[in-house]
Design a protein around this motif. Structure first.
Motif, mmCIF file in Angstrom:
data_model
loop_
_atom_site.group_PDB
_atom_site.id
_atom_site.type_symbol
_atom_site.label_atom_id
_atom_site.label_comp_id
_atom_site.label_asym_id
_atom_site.label_seq_id
_atom_site.Cartn_x
_atom_site.Cartn_y
_atom_site.Cartn_z
ATOM 1 N N GLN A 1 12.294 6.034 0.122
ATOM 2 C CA GLN A 1 11.381 6.825 -0.703
ATOM 3 C C GLN A 1 11.842 8.275 -0.822
ATOM 4 O O GLN A 1 11.139 9.097 -1.374
ATOM 5 N N THR B 1 11.116 3.655 4.826
ATOM 6 C CA THR B 1 9.982 2.847 5.271
ATOM 7 C C THR B 1 10.353 1.384 5.381
ATOM 8 O O THR B 1 10.921 0.802 4.452
ATOM 9 N N LEU C 1 8.172 -1.858 6.057
ATOM 10 C CA LEU C 1 6.868 -2.466 6.278
ATOM 11 C C LEU C 1 7.042 -3.756 7.070
ATOM 12 O O LEU C 1 7.814 -4.635 6.684
ATOM 13 N N ALA D 1 3.966 -0.336 9.771
ATOM 14 C CA ALA D 1 5.233 0.140 9.226
ATOM 15 C C ALA D 1 6.037 0.899 10.270
ATOM 16 O O ALA D 1 5.468 1.534 11.171
ATOM 17 N N VAL E 1 8.533 4.020 10.139
ATOM 18 C CA VAL E 1 8.809 5.080 9.178
ATOM 19 C C VAL E 1 9.754 6.103 9.809
ATOM 20 O O VAL E 1 9.539 6.553 10.937
ATOM 21 N N GLY F 1 1.548 7.849 -0.345
ATOM 22 C CA GLY F 1 2.583 7.232 -1.165
ATOM 23 C C GLY F 1 2.556 5.721 -1.073
ATOM 24 O O GLY F 1 3.507 5.053 -1.493
ATOM 25 N N MET F 2 1.470 5.177 -0.534
ATOM 26 C CA MET F 2 1.300 3.730 -0.384
ATOM 27 C C MET F 2 0.069 3.295 -1.168
ATOM 28 O O MET F 2 -1.022 3.817 -0.966
ATOM 29 N N LEU G 1 5.142 1.311 -2.982
ATOM 30 C CA LEU G 1 5.579 2.556 -2.355
ATOM 31 C C LEU G 1 6.105 3.509 -3.422
ATOM 32 O O LEU G 1 6.909 3.130 -4.279
ATOM 33 N N TRP H 1 5.497 13.645 -5.420
ATOM 34 C CA TRP H 1 5.818 12.375 -6.044
ATOM 35 C C TRP H 1 6.772 12.598 -7.213
ATOM 36 O O TRP H 1 6.614 13.535 -7.986
ATOM 37 N N LEU I 1 7.356 4.176 -8.786
ATOM 38 C CA LEU I 1 7.278 3.291 -7.627
ATOM 39 C C LEU I 1 8.650 2.678 -7.361
ATOM 40 O O LEU I 1 9.324 2.219 -8.286
#
Length: 212
Positions: free
Chosen positions: A45, A50, A52, A74, A76, A97-98, A155, A174, A202
């Motif tokens: 990201q 990340t 998951l 997660a 991270v 951001g999720m 994400l 973002w 995304l």
């Protein structure tokens, strides 16, 4: 907040909820379709790396009241040189951001209420530079909500602006697919104004099995 996220009259976490709802309810165009994958794959990201791991449903007690929770698990890593947050009111914390995809037939949408980093018996809300950290993102479930056997999480991508108005080190935000402006009322102050939402790019849709 950075210029594209300014609000005429107010800035609240409700903006973040609105953006998350937009993406999770089908606001994504086919040209911007993210990578589809399962648990265990590291997703870049840019502000976070990340992986998951899965999801589970649990019940916790707060103030004598039992609350059902959906927890997204997660690992991270913060690749920057500065400490980043897991949860808060800004876009640049990990949890914001999720975005959880949700079907209306499964009942009320789960409400994201926290994201805690966990190390042994210690809970905290920060990600130290370059240190892989286990994070549990918590969603509160309403009484009528049914959690399916699999959930999909989107994400967001981030980008860094080299110079900030208040911080010469710059800031993360973002990566914008586009901006949308709407006239909204703050549910806390009841003041109204024009709000500019950043609709993020995304990078991945991750489908996770849900343990009971």
């Amino acid at each position: 907040m950075h210029p594209r996220a300014r609000v005429a009259g107010y800035v609240t976490a409700a903006v973040l909820v609105a953006v998350g709802t937009f993406w999770a309810t089908g606001g994504l165009g086919p040209a911007d379709a993210p990578v589809r994958t399962g648990p265990g794959r590291e997703i870049d990201q840019h502000l976070f790396r990340t992986r998951l791991a899965g999801a589970h449903v649990t019940t916790i007690k707060k103030f004598g009241k039992s609350t059902r929770m959906l927890v997204i698990n997660a690992w991270v890593t913060n690749p920057t040189r500065e400490t980043q947050g897991t949860y808060g009111i800004n876009n640049d914390v990990f949890a914001h951001g999720m975005f959880l995809h949700w079907r209306t037939e499964d009942g009320p949408r789960p409400e994201q209420i926290d994201a805690q980093a966990i190390a042994g018996d210690t809970l905290f809300r920060s990600l130290q530079p370059r240190l892989p950290t286990y994070v549990a993102v918590q969603y509160q479930l309403a009484a009528g909500t049914r959690v399916p056997d699999h959930v999909t999480v989107a994400l967001a991508d981030y980008e860094h602006t080299e110079s900030g108005v208040l911080d010469p080190r710059g800031y993360w935000e973002w990566k914008a697919r586009r901006d949308e402006t709407a006239y909204e009322t703050n549910p806390l102050t009841h003041k109204s104004g024009r709000v500019t939402h950043i609709i993020p790019v995304l990078v991945a849709d991750v489908t996770l099995p849900v343990k009971r």
